[in-house]
Scaffold this active site. Structure first.
Site, PDB file in Angstrom:
ATOM      1  N   LYS A  44     -18.237  61.576  30.644  1.00 52.92           N
ATOM      2  CA  LYS A  44     -18.397  61.907  32.000  1.00 52.92           C
ATOM      3  C   LYS A  44     -19.977  61.622  32.222  1.00 52.92           C
ATOM      4  O   LYS A  44     -20.761  62.152  31.509  1.00 52.92           O
ATOM      5  CB  LYS A  44     -17.687  63.111  32.361  1.00 52.92           C
ATOM      6  CG  LYS A  44     -17.685  63.487  33.792  1.00 52.92           C
ATOM      7  CD  LYS A  44     -16.998  62.523  34.768  1.00 52.92           C
ATOM      8  CE  LYS A  44     -17.003  63.004  36.228  1.00 52.92           C
ATOM      9  NZ  LYS A  44     -16.044  62.434  37.187  1.00 52.92           N
ATOM     10  N   CYS A 127     -23.107  57.490  42.672  1.00 55.01           N
ATOM     11  CA  CYS A 127     -22.281  58.693  42.586  1.00 55.01           C
ATOM     12  C   CYS A 127     -21.823  58.879  44.159  1.00 55.01           C
ATOM     13  O   CYS A 127     -22.341  59.799  44.700  1.00 55.01           O
ATOM     14  CB  CYS A 127     -22.808  60.102  42.141  1.00 55.01           C
ATOM     15  SG  CYS A 127     -23.261  59.972  40.437  1.00 55.01           S
TER      16      CYS A 127
END
Length: 308
Positions: A44, A127
């Site tokens: 992640k 992101c």
């Protein structure tokens, strides 16, 4: 058929792997990837501190794709620095995905993670699902400065995960940034940000954060992903390895990424929806397709897309 590939001098036993964010947050999930037939263990995207992420519901699958606003839930970089050495026991590359909320965050995280010796580090400049935080990958000046700073503290191969670009001028600009940064590979693309999915029966959004806005993934973004893979393949004349991500549901989708120039392919939405067995299915479908077409390996058709 041998489905292996090599990226930045690192051999992957198969060209299929998870995308950062898909079933790869906890130790248990990372070790499950190690036991699976995935060609790598991609972590992640990690931040300085552990994050619980955005309020739920924050992921929704629907026919043709998915929408999410996860908010980067992760264990924090110190936890991953401790986990990475143990993940090497599975005999496949470990790819550490690094994120942050400032340039200094990226440098701090990359320096420590580099010491834990992953096989590759992926710098996530995309992101899209943090409220109030812009995507760094859409600012070429900041992107270049950040990547140059990270490059100085990283000794393993360093790649860059980019958001989707919808204009050739933006791709050309980012290609110059990548050249100046010393990147060893690219990951293309992250989810298509700022989408909105509506439930007409309930007359409401399907996810809670950001008023229902989130990143789109799955089959519906494949044309955008393929376009970015192809554009950067051509801009770098096939000399920079690319990991294609977006719209991979079948072995044919993997093949299309390869034709456009990808050396490997990451799976996100389909992995979340179907589970770890997806790597076996995709591998078989890809091998069968390559055999039927007379291609001896994935690399044999890389970048070979014909133009009319």
């Amino acid at each position: 058929m041998d489905l292996s590939t090599t990226i930045a001098g690192v051999r992957f036993p198969t060209c299929l792997m998870n995308a950062a964010g898909a079933l790869c947050v906890t130790r248990e999930e990372l070790e499950a990837l190690g036991r699976s037939s995935s060609g790598a263990i991609v972590t992640k995207s990690m931040t300085l501190e552990a994050r619980a992420g955005n309020p739920e519901p924050r992921y929704h699958g629907f026919p043709g794709g998915s929408i999410n606003s996860m908010g980067l839930p992760n264990l924090g970089y110190r936890a991953y620095a401790e986990l990475i050495p143990g993940l090497r026991k599975f005999g496949k590359p470990v790819v550490a995905s690094v994120a942050g909320f400032s340039e200094d965050d990226f440098v701090t995280i990359a320096r420590v993670i580099n010491q834990s010796q992953p096989d590759l580090i992926e710098v996530n400049l995309s992101c899209p699902n943090i409220p109030g935080e812009p995507q760094i990958g859409y600012d070429p000046e900041i992107s270049e400065r950040l990547l140059q700073r990270v490059r100085k503290v990283v000794t393993v191969p360093m790649g860059v995960k980019l958001p989707p670009y919808l204009d050739p001028a933006h791709q050309q600009t980012m290609a110059r940034v990548i050249r100046n940064s010393g990147a060893d590979f690219l990951s293309l693309i992250n989810s298509v940000g700022n989408g909105l999915v509506v439930d007409p029966q309930r007359e409401c959004t399907v996810i809670k954060p950001k008023g229902g806005f989130g990143g789109l993934g799955g089959a519906l973004i494949k044309p955008v992903a393929l376009a970015n893979v192809r554009a950067f393949w051509k801009l770098f004349e096939g000399r920079l390895p690319i990991i294609g991500t977006g719209g991979v549901v079948t072995g044919t989708d993997v093949f299309e990424h390869l034709l456009c120039g990808a050396s490997a392919v990451q799976v996100g939405t389909t992995l979340v929806e179907d589970g770890l067995g997806v790597f076996d299915r995709l591998g078989k479908e890809l091998a069968d397709l390559l055999t039927r077409k007379g291609h001896p390996s994935p690399s044999a058709c890389r970048g070979a897309l014909k133009e009319l």
